[in-house]
Design an enzyme around this catalytic site. Structure first.
Site, short mmCIF file in Angstrom:
data_model
loop_
_atom_site.label_atom_id
_atom_site.label_comp_id
_atom_site.label_asym_id
_atom_site.label_seq_id
_atom_site.Cartn_x
_atom_site.Cartn_y
_atom_site.Cartn_z
N GLU A 69 41.56 43.21 41.16
CA GLU A 69 41.76 43.47 39.72
C GLU A 69 42.38 44.85 39.50
OE1 GLU A 69 41.37 40.98 37.69
OE2 GLU A 69 39.70 39.73 38.35
N GLU A 93 43.37 38.02 22.52
CA GLU A 93 44.37 37.38 23.38
C GLU A 93 45.34 36.46 22.64
OE1 GLU A 93 42.96 36.45 27.38
OE2 GLU A 93 44.37 34.79 27.43
N ARG A 141 47.30 40.53 25.82
CA ARG A 141 46.10 40.46 26.66
C ARG A 141 46.19 39.35 27.71
NH1 ARG A 141 39.69 41.19 25.12
NH2 ARG A 141 38.96 40.86 27.25
N HIS A 160 45.40 34.47 37.71
CA HIS A 160 44.15 33.78 37.40
C HIS A 160 44.31 32.27 37.28
CE1 HIS A 160 42.76 37.82 36.81
NE2 HIS A 160 41.59 37.46 36.36
N HIS A 219 41.78 30.51 39.36
CA HIS A 219 40.72 29.66 38.80
C HIS A 219 40.74 28.27 39.43
CE1 HIS A 219 40.17 32.11 34.82
NE2 HIS A 219 39.61 32.69 35.86
P1 NAD Z 1 29.02 39.10 40.78
O1 NAD Z 1 28.50 39.48 39.49
O2 NAD Z 1 28.61 37.78 41.34
O3 NAD Z 1 28.64 40.25 41.82
C1 NAD Z 1 29.03 40.10 43.15
C2 NAD Z 1 27.82 40.22 44.12
O4 NAD Z 1 27.47 41.59 44.25
C3 NAD Z 1 26.58 39.51 43.63
O5 NAD Z 1 25.90 38.99 44.75
C4 NAD Z 1 25.79 40.64 43.01
O6 NAD Z 1 24.41 40.37 42.95
C5 NAD Z 1 26.08 41.76 43.95
N1 NAD Z 1 25.97 43.11 43.45
C6 NAD Z 1 26.26 43.55 42.21
N2 NAD Z 1 26.20 44.89 42.20
C7 NAD Z 1 25.85 45.29 43.43
C8 NAD Z 1 25.66 46.55 44.03
N3 NAD Z 1 25.89 47.68 43.37
N4 NAD Z 1 25.26 46.59 45.32
C9 NAD Z 1 25.09 45.45 46.03
N5 NAD Z 1 25.31 44.22 45.53
C10 NAD Z 1 25.69 44.15 44.24
O7 NAD Z 1 30.62 39.12 40.82
P2 NAD Z 1 31.71 40.10 40.19
O8 NAD Z 1 32.82 40.10 41.15
O9 NAD Z 1 31.13 41.38 39.76
O10 NAD Z 1 32.17 39.35 38.86
C11 NAD Z 1 32.79 38.09 38.93
C12 NAD Z 1 32.62 37.42 37.59
O11 NAD Z 1 33.25 38.20 36.58
C13 NAD Z 1 33.24 36.06 37.52
O12 NAD Z 1 32.35 35.17 36.92
C14 NAD Z 1 34.47 36.25 36.64
O13 NAD Z 1 34.80 35.09 35.92
C15 NAD Z 1 33.99 37.34 35.74
N6 NAD Z 1 35.06 38.13 35.12
C16 NAD Z 1 35.01 38.31 33.79
C17 NAD Z 1 35.97 39.08 33.16
C18 NAD Z 1 35.87 39.37 31.69
O14 NAD Z 1 36.81 39.90 31.12
N7 NAD Z 1 34.75 39.06 31.07
C19 NAD Z 1 37.01 39.64 33.91
C20 NAD Z 1 37.03 39.43 35.28
C21 NAD Z 1 36.05 38.66 35.89
N1 GLY Z 2 39.97 39.72 32.46
C1 GLY Z 2 40.87 39.27 31.46
C2 GLY Z 2 40.62 39.83 30.12
O1 GLY Z 2 39.69 40.56 29.91
O2 GLY Z 2 41.34 39.52 29.20
#
Ligand code: NAD
Ligand code: GLY
Length: 368
Positions: free
Chosen positions: A190, A242, A246, A253, A257
């Site tokens: 990202e 968006e 955005r 993605h 996805h």
């Molecule tokens: P996640 O939340 O699953 O975290 C990844 C792993 O790391 C998990 O096992 C978690 O428990 C662990 N973890 C978290 N913090 C830790 C730390 N400090 N030390 C050790 N382990 C830790 O995954 P992610 O990559 O953080 O997020 C992915 C999600 O975010 C997806 O569902 C995706 O769709 C979403 N997302 C949302 C947006 C948005 O704009 N809302 C943008 C990008 C991604």
């Molecule tokens: N991660 C995409 C958005 O926030 O729009």
């Protein structure tokens, strides 16, 4: 941007009366009362998961005022838990605690926790306050900022959700020390994305800084997170829901996805799927004559340097991609719209790809 002598940074997401700060720095979590300024009232529900709780829940408690009425909810870990059932558990806990409209939810964890807690906050009693305390690189540079909240559906990723902005984002860069290397690489996808879509200078800096970043060098980390959050905050301020620019944040993605959904949520990390998806988008951009081979090579090389996959799952057919990609939220009237690269640092939303070009790209893309 405000910078202090301790190396902390504060940015703002400018959204009128819903504007909020992003605080970035080492050791922020655990500072007494660090979360106090953004609480709507005394009732606070900290939601985290089984992995993050033993690492950071104590520090989170220390950052809340002594007189707060604090409840804690520890959910199972993983993308597969990003469901309406988990959000119901949050609502149940809030109702059982008798929490009212002046409660505040604190999302302590990665993007999965942040997205679910934000959605729970958006709907609970028609909307309550929440604070993002992201602890993965991905959540620190992307998901905690901008107010996209929601859960997955078996038929599509993030298909159920709402825009709901947090009151504040508190990014403690020291939490990255415990993050597994694979998760860190997923977050780098990202970070690279921002350079590819909007900032060629940042991309150039990242190419030279990748080794420092993967070694968690503090100055490099802060710069990467600050630049990423600055770019995201600008884009969100321009287009919160968006309608236009955005959508560019979705580079890679649509392909990504499809990979995540086909594999079953959690097998490929979101950032890994986005990384492979960005390479597919770059290669498609080259097929349209926009990027040359050296541009595609730079994309491939920086993804490789970040430790990200450069191929798609071996068992994914062209049709497996297309079935999922047709569900993408960017599509209008069944026309597939993709984020592509006119140049490195210059992304666009395009519906110019013909079905034949898309088929050929997916067919030719390496599998592993
Ligand atoms: P996640 O939340 O699953 O975290 C990844 C792993 O790391 C998990 O096992 C978690 O428990 C662990 N973890 C978290 N913090 C830790 C730390 N400090 N030390 C050790 N382990 C830790 O995954 P992610 O990559 O953080 O997020 C992915 C999600 O975010 C997806 O569902 C995706 O769709 C979403 N997302 C949302 C947006 C948005 O704009 N809302 C943008 C990008 C991604
Ligand atoms: N991660 C995409 C958005 O926030 O729009």
């Amino acid at each position: 941007m405000i910078e202090t002598s301790t190396g902390q940074r504060t940015l703002e997401v400018s959204l009128g009366e819903r504007s909020y700060p992003i605080h970035i720095g080492p050791g922020l979590l655990g500072e007494p009362d660090a979360l106090a300024p953004w609480l709507a009232g005394r009732q606070v529900m900290v939601v985290t998961n089984e992995v993050v709780a033993p690492l950071y829940l104590e520090r989170c408690r220390a950052s809340l005022p002594a007189d707060a009425e604090v409840r804690e909810l520890v959910l199972p870990d993983g993308e597969a838990t990003k469901t309406l059932e988990s959000v119901s558990r949050i609502w149940n806990a809030l109702l059982e605690a008798g929490f009212n409209r002046r409660c505040t939810l604190v999302a302590l964890g990665g993007g999965v926790i942040g997205d679910m807690v934000g959605f729970a906050a958006a709907c609970y009693q028609r909307g309550v306050a929440f604070i993002q305390v992201p602890t993965t690189l991905l959540s620190q540079v992307d998901s905690s900022v901008g107010g996209k909240t929601g859960v997955n559906h078996t038929l599509g990723k993030n298909m159920i959700g709402a825009f709901w902005q947090p009151r504040a984002v508190l990014i403690d860069t020291e939490t990255l020390v415990t993050l597994p290397a694979r998760e860190f690489s997923a977050g780098l996808a990202e970070v690279i994305k921002y350079g590819l879509i909007r900032d060629a200078d940042f991309l150039g800096w990242l190419e030279g800084a990748m080794a420092d970043l993967r070694a968690l060098a503090p100055a490099a980390l802060i710069r990467a997170i600050e630049c990423s959050c600055t770019l995201k905050a600008q884009i969100v301020a321009e287009d919160e829901t968006e309608q236009g620019v955005r959508a560019l944040l979705n580079l890679g993605h649509t392909f990504g996805h499809a990979i995540e959904a086909h594999q079953g949520y959690g097998k490929w990390l979101h950032g890994e799927a986005v990384g492979a998806g960005m390479l597919m988008a770059a290669e498609l951009s080259a097929r349209l004559g926009w990027l040359d081979e050296s541009g595609v090579s730079r994309v491939r090389n920086i993804l490789a340097a970040a430790g990200l996959p450069l191929s798609a799952p071996a068992d994914m057919s062209v049709e497996d991609f297309l079935v999922r990609m047709r569900l993408d939220k960017k599509n209008i009237d069944s026309r597939l719209r993709l984020i592509l690269l006119r140049a490195l640092g210059d992304a666009c939303l395009s519906d110019e790809t013909t079905p034949e070009q898309l088929d050929a790209l997916i067919e030719a893309f390496p599998r592993a």
